[in-house]
Write an enzyme that holds these catalytic residues in place. Structure first.
Site, PDB file in Angstrom:
ATOM      1  N   SER A   1       0.714  -1.227  -0.042  1.00 13.42           N
ATOM      2  CA  SER A   1       0.082   0.008  -0.101  1.00 13.42           C
ATOM      3  C   SER A   1       0.912   1.129   0.029  1.00 13.42           C
ATOM      4  CB  SER A   1      -0.915   0.009   1.270  1.00 13.42           C
ATOM      5  OG  SER A   1      -1.756   0.876   1.132  1.00 13.42           O
TER       6      SER A   1
ATOM      7  N   ARG B   1     -11.793   5.913  10.252  1.00 13.54           N
ATOM      8  CA  ARG B   1     -11.184   4.759  10.270  1.00 13.54           C
ATOM      9  C   ARG B   1     -12.434   3.611   9.806  1.00 13.54           C
ATOM     10  NH1 ARG B   1      -6.589   1.899   9.783  1.00 13.54           N
ATOM     11  NH2 ARG B   1      -6.412   0.046  11.226  1.00 13.54           N
TER      12      ARG B   1
ATOM     13  N   ASP C   1      -8.974  -6.585  -4.497  1.00 12.30           N
ATOM     14  CA  ASP C   1      -8.330  -5.036  -4.026  1.00 12.30           C
ATOM     15  C   ASP C   1      -9.140  -4.253  -4.922  1.00 12.30           C
ATOM     16  OD1 ASP C   1      -7.106  -2.760  -3.263  1.00 12.30           O
ATOM     17  OD2 ASP C   1      -5.129  -3.545  -2.994  1.00 12.30           O
TER      18      ASP C   1
ATOM     19  N   HIS D   1      -8.186  -5.250  -0.233  1.00 10.41           N
ATOM     20  CA  HIS D   1      -6.779  -4.513   0.052  1.00 10.41           C
ATOM     21  C   HIS D   1      -5.936  -5.112   0.993  1.00 10.41           C
ATOM     22  CE1 HIS D   1      -3.838  -1.249  -0.467  1.00 10.41           C
ATOM     23  NE2 HIS D   1      -4.041  -0.962   0.740  1.00 10.41           N
ATOM     24  N   ASP D   2      -6.713  -5.389   2.264  1.00 13.30           N
ATOM     25  CA  ASP D   2      -5.914  -6.131   3.466  1.00 13.30           C
ATOM     26  C   ASP D   2      -5.239  -7.374   3.173  1.00 13.30           C
ATOM     27  OD1 ASP D   2      -6.482  -4.487   5.323  1.00 13.30           O
ATOM     28  OD2 ASP D   2      -8.153  -5.314   6.308  1.00 13.30           O
TER      29      ASP D   2
END
Lengths: 374, 199
Positions: free
Chosen positions: A154, A224, A319, A352-353
């Site tokens: 990232s 968040r 992602d 994405h994680d």
């Protein structure tokens, strides 16, 4: 050491730098501290050092535990350790907290020597390039002339990419994982909502909340929660939470009912307890500003011309924050300049994680990339 | 490790220190051999992620992609050679790929199973069924080979696409060759190996 123990207990270190650092925004930091951790040992030739660059909300605690009772190890513990892909039996691994961070490196929550009060909103804007130059000074201090590899996912991948352009001779290998050559309008839009949530919190006090003994918790929590939606994929969320409820019957109120609500609230809450709102603002701006091709007329290949590293670019199928297409832009630019590059797209539901997950194929490729000649 | 016979044949055509692109490079055995023995600077393209990881473990440069997406990421004349073994018949648009190969490479080396071989002709003409042979082992409904062609078909396509044929070698399933195969290529050659270039 058995492989399942990882690096074990680790301690953060701190280095003070008193050579002023001129930042891209034209401000100068007269002096600063960098917090970092190291795992494994540097060999006599100082040729086995690997730099790990962290992402938006990460820090220098990438592996191991500070205390035996710590519930969780460092953020990339599944990848760093004896026998793991970033093998601490072979490599000396360095991970530092980015400047402007809130985990020990100088940042908005540190004391501004000019005023004796927290920097708060007066902390200068830092960029990916500023981080890379500060990491280069850390490398100098540790006696590392050339990295065996610079690795990041990232925002960390953007730092790895910047390293290869800014200090081509100091990087033998660069692993650019789940990254993009620059943010899209949609990426910036999400960041702007996150910043807006923080800045419009009444407890933000124009960034001087620490002096007021306050925390803009509502805004930071929202930022968040929003972020977490972009880190997961629709399929991944469906598989993990679906429409599962905490109780069988609908309650017809606004309490937490669905599991996904509970997850987001938990993530938001725990973030407020560990992260500084001003740092979050700075990190998202650093993301927005990142664009190595801005000085080469939007020509990424030209921007990458100085690079001499061998590259591994990895993307993950689900992602959508930095989709595989964005990684292909990096690959295309590298190929245009005949740079040595491998590209692998990993099938995954984690969104994405995924770059933080111990996906066997991903880890096999990363390990293979690191141990073959540059 | 001994190199597969068709790869052995091709490696003789490839000059030392050349830049080479291997389409459908598999686990990278050809690239690896040519890199070590000939100093070739190689890139691979492979669709299977496990094989891509194998290539990475060999220290090769490999791009994970579907050949159907074309070679747009590779520049004109970026390579001395573009190699593709036994894949032309399995892509949906062989003519586009051929065009791309001679654009990206100074020369292209292509191998494919010759559908004009007497055994496949026999199976179709006398048996009245789609041939199943050692070279083409799949039944019609599940074969990956969706664009089968004969030596004459391929050479006609080359003419249409303005591609010059620099060399042709016909071999059998075990990659052995003989004079008869070269004299009656479309009837006696099981596998066609071509070296071609843009006109």
């Amino acid at each position: 050491m058995p492989t399942d123990t990882g690096v074990g207990l680790v301690q953060a270190r701190q280095l003070h730098f008193d050579t002023p650092l001129e930042l891209e925004c034209d401000a100068t930091l007269p002096a600063y501290d960098l917090s970092f951790e190291t795992y494994g040992s540097l060999n006599a030739e100082a040729s086995n050092a690997i730099l790990i660059c962290h992402a938006l909300s990460g820090d220098h605690h990438a592996a191991g535990r500070h205390r035996p009772e710590d519930r969780k190890p460092g953020w990339w513990d599944n990848c760093i350790g004896p026998g793991r892909p970033i093998d601490t039996d072979r490599y000396f691994v360095v991970c530092s907290n980015n400047l402007g961070g809130c985990s020990g490196s100088t940042g908005p929550a540190s004391t501004n020597p000019a005023t004796g009060r927290p920097w708060g909103p007066d902390f200068p804007m830092v960029t990916v390039g500023d981080w890379v130059r500060s990491q280069a000074r850390l490398a100098d201090a540790l006696g590392i002339e050339r990295w065996h590899a610079v690795i990041g996912g990232s925002l960390g991948g953007m730092q790895a990419l910047d390293w290869t352009i800014r200090f081509p001779r100091r990087v033998q290998r660069a692993a650019v994982i789940a990254a993009a050559p620059k943010l899209s309008a949609q990426n910036i839009a999400f960041n702007e909502i996150a910043r807006h949530a923080i800045r419009s919190d009444p407890k933000f006090h124009d960034g001087r909340y620490l002096e007021q003994g306050d925390v803009p918790g509502v805004g930071l929590r929202l930022a968040r929660m929003l972020g977490h939606i972009t880190y997961l994929s629709d399929d991944g969320m469906r598989a993990r939470f679906g429409r599962d409820r905490r109780a069988d019957q609908a309650r017809f109120n606004f309490d937490v009912e669905f599991e996904i609500e509970s997850y987001l609230r938990y993530q938001g809450e725990s973030f407020v307890n560990r992260f500084d709102a001003n740092t979050y603002l700075l990190m998202t701006k650093a993301l927005d500003y990142f664009d190595p091709a801005q000085d080469t007329g939007d020509d990424l290949a030209a921007a990458l011309a100085p690079a001499s590293a061998r590259f591994l670019v990895v993307a993950f199928s689900s992602d959508w924050r930095f989709s595989p297409k964005r990684s292909r832009e990096i690959v295309r630019a590298l190929l245009a300049r005949k740079k040595r590059v491998s590209f692998l797209e990993i099938e995954s539901d984690y969104g994405h994680d995924a770059f933080l997950m111990p996906i066997p194929l991903y880890h096999r490729a990363l390990a293979g990339f690191l141990e073959t000649p540059a | 490790m001994t190199l597969r016979a068709d790869l052995e044949l091709m490696s003789r055509w490839i000059e030392p220190n050349a830049a080479l692109l291997d389409l459908g490079c598999g686990d990278g055995v050809l690239l690896d051999t040519l890199t070590r023995d000939r100093g070739v600077v190689g890139f691979g393209v492979e669709i299977d992620p496990e094989l891509v990881a194998d290539c990475i473990e060999r220290g090769l440069n490999v791009i994970h992609q579907d050949l159907d997406d074309g070679l747009a990421d590779f520049g004109d004349a970026a390579f001395d050679y573009v190699v593709m073994t036994q894949a032309l018949q399995a892509v949906p648009h062989p003519h586009r790929l051929l065009r791309d190969m001679v654009r990206v490479g100074r020369e292209a080396i292509i191998t494919f199973p010759n559908f004009g071989h007497w055994r496949t002709r026999w199976a179709l003409a006398i048996g009245g069924r789609m041939p199943i042979t050692e070279t083409l082992p799949h039944p019609w409904y599940s074969t990956p080979n969706v664009r089968l062609c004969t030596v004459r078909d391929f050479e006609e396509l080359c003419a249409i696409e303005h591609v010059s044929i620099l060399e042709r070698v016909m071999v059998d399933q075990r990659h052995r060759s003989n004079a008869m195969m070269q004299r009656l290529p479309n009837l006696l050659g099981e596998i066609a190996v071509y070296r071609v270039a843009a006109q």
